[in-house]
Design an enzyme around this catalytic site. Structure first.
Site: not given
Length: 484
Positions: A76, A151, A175
């Site tokens: 990420k 996210s 997330s």
């Protein structure tokens, strides 16, 4: 064919039937073919990737073995990987490159994992849909007109689309679990402190935790075995009981297991198709000897308000450091105040601005006690609810989301509707508990996840339970049809 199995790739590498370089090249080729449709990654460097792969091949030739040696991974874009950009999904971070490795990244690199990309994400990990990114929205591989969840959108899409057998995301209020449910992958929010946060861009520090994503609980366990452990660079890090069991994960016995069903999680508001899938999954557990027990978490109705008051307050504090003075983008101005204001106005997106303003208000003089302090007291009550429930049951089973993946753009104009996507995932985050999302079936062709929540530091038994469920079902092996 489902997402690539880490265990199968490891067997092939150790047998000499595969090479790390071959796997890395395959990942790069697959991304080149699918990224125009999915937009799951924001940075690739074939030179860095192939150098790591060749180093892994040399170690394999010498007979070295680790759970992730030679295995491709996606990171990420809020995780520091030395030399690579750290964009956080934001315009304000453009131009910044990591001067060091995050602890979890360093441990994986030292074990020989091969990074193939940085993943798209909601700006500074603020979002439930994957749409709040300066690089544009990631897309759900099961239906590219729908959101992948956020996210950690790009991390989850990367696994679901077969870019890599595992990825790292972060989970603040859901997330990795929400996109895991929307995209049919297995995603873990560990107990707070089990994974070091050093080198992870802080958004809401009392809630943020690194969350691994993979095709199965067994693969998650292998990754967690490398990353877990105390870190002197993170004072909140703790040791994980039973970590030695992660390398050879065994299914947990289901007979006699007490599975709690919180009545507040199974009321109105859940789509009929999602409810049907979850009821089937619970019957599967019951058929193997598990006992389903209704429990109550009475302060659940206050969870969303509590979470977003704490979240926005901590966001406001953490994001104050992004001002154009030291690194990242900088707006031109004749004055320091003008430069800072211009940088933040141009650099932050709408959702980041909304949360910064809400948090600043919650922390302001005259409102701190009415909002932030009151939210912290509510957080304590929510934590006590879980403690009481775990006095009666071994684990909790809940929905991950009230719905399947919704269409792109459907909720971007309605922040409250977007925040309600997290209604089932914020509570274990507030209580610092481990929670796992695993594929449970499909409703109208779209994936549905089942959430398992365990007591503090029960991460290993939680993975063992998920592994037991995945031994009797095949939902996690289903993959989107992307090659046609």
């Amino acid at each position: 064919m489902g997402p690539s199995s880490l265990a199968d790739l490891r067997d092939g590498l150790e047998a000499g039937d595969l090479s790390a370089t071959f796997l890395a090249l395959g990942c790069l080729d697959r991304m080149a073919g699918l990224e125009p449709r999915l937009n799951a990654t924001v940075f690739q460097d074939s030179g860095l990737t192939l150098a790591a792969a060749r180093a892994a091949d040399a170690r394999l030739t010498r007979g070295e073995r680790t759970p992730v040696l030679g295995i491709p991974m996606v990171l990420k874009d809020n995780l520091h990987w030395k030399g690579a950009p750290v964009g956080n999904g934001s315009r304000i971070q453009r131009g910044y490159r990591a001067p060091y490795d995050a602890t979890v990244v360093r441990r994986l690199l030292e074990a020989g994992a091969v990074p193939v990309a940085k993943a798209n994400m909601d700006e500074f990990a603020m979002g439930s849909s994957g749409e709040h990114s300066a690089s544009g929205p990631a897309r759900n591989p099961w239906d590219t007109t729908r959101v992948p969840g956020g996210s950690s959108s790009g991390s989850v899409v990367s696994v679901a689309a077969g870019y890599a057998p595992f990825a790292l995301g972060t989970d603040t209020g859901g997330s990795v679990r929400l996109p895991g449910s929307f995209c049919n992958v297995t995603a873990l929010r560990p107990t707070y402190g089990v994974l070091s946060r050093y080198g992870v861009t802080a958004m809401a520090s009392s809630l943020d935790i690194v969350g691994p994503v993979a095709g199965s609980a067994r693969d998650l366990a292998a990754v967690l075995s490398v990353m877990a452990g105390p870190d002197p660079l993170d004072a909140t890090s703790v040791d994980l009981p039973g970590r030695e069991r992660l390398g050879d994960l065994r299914p947990r016995a289901l007979k006699g297991l007490r599975v709690g069903l919180p009545r507040e999680y199974f009321g109105e508001g859940i789509d009929a198709g999602v409810r049907d899938v979850l009821e089937t999954a619970l019957r599967d557990l019951e058929a193997q000897g598990a006992e389903l027990v209704e429990v109550s978490l009475p302060h659940t109705p206050f969870a969303i308000d509590t979470y977003y008051l704490i979240n926005t307050s901590e966001v406001s504090s953490n994001l104050s450091r992004f001002d154009g003075v030291r690194y990242g983008a900088r707006a031109a101005s004749d004055t320091l105040d003008g430069m800072i204001a211009g940088t933040r106005d141009a650099g932050f997106g709408m959702e980041a601005k909304r949360r910064i303003l809400l948090g600043a208000f919650c922390l302001s003089k005259g409102y701190y006690e009415a909002f932030y302090l009151k939210a912290q007291k509510a957080r304590t009550l929510i934590t006590r609810d879980f403690a009481a429930a775990f006095g009666k049951v071994d684990v909790l089973a809940t929905p991950v989301s009230p719905t399947t993946a919704f269409p792109l753009g459907e909720r971007t104009g309605d922040p409250l509707a977007m925040y309600l996507s997290d209604v089932f995932t914020v509570t274990p985050a507030l209580a610092a508990l481990p929670a796992l999302s695993m594929p449970a079936g499909f409703a109208s062709g779209l994936p549905v996840g089942l959430q398992l929540i365990g007591p503090s530091l029960s991460d290993v038994p939680l993975l063992e339970l998920a592994h037991a469920y995945q031994r009797i079902t095949k939902h996690h092996t289903e993959a989107p049809r992307l090659d046609s």
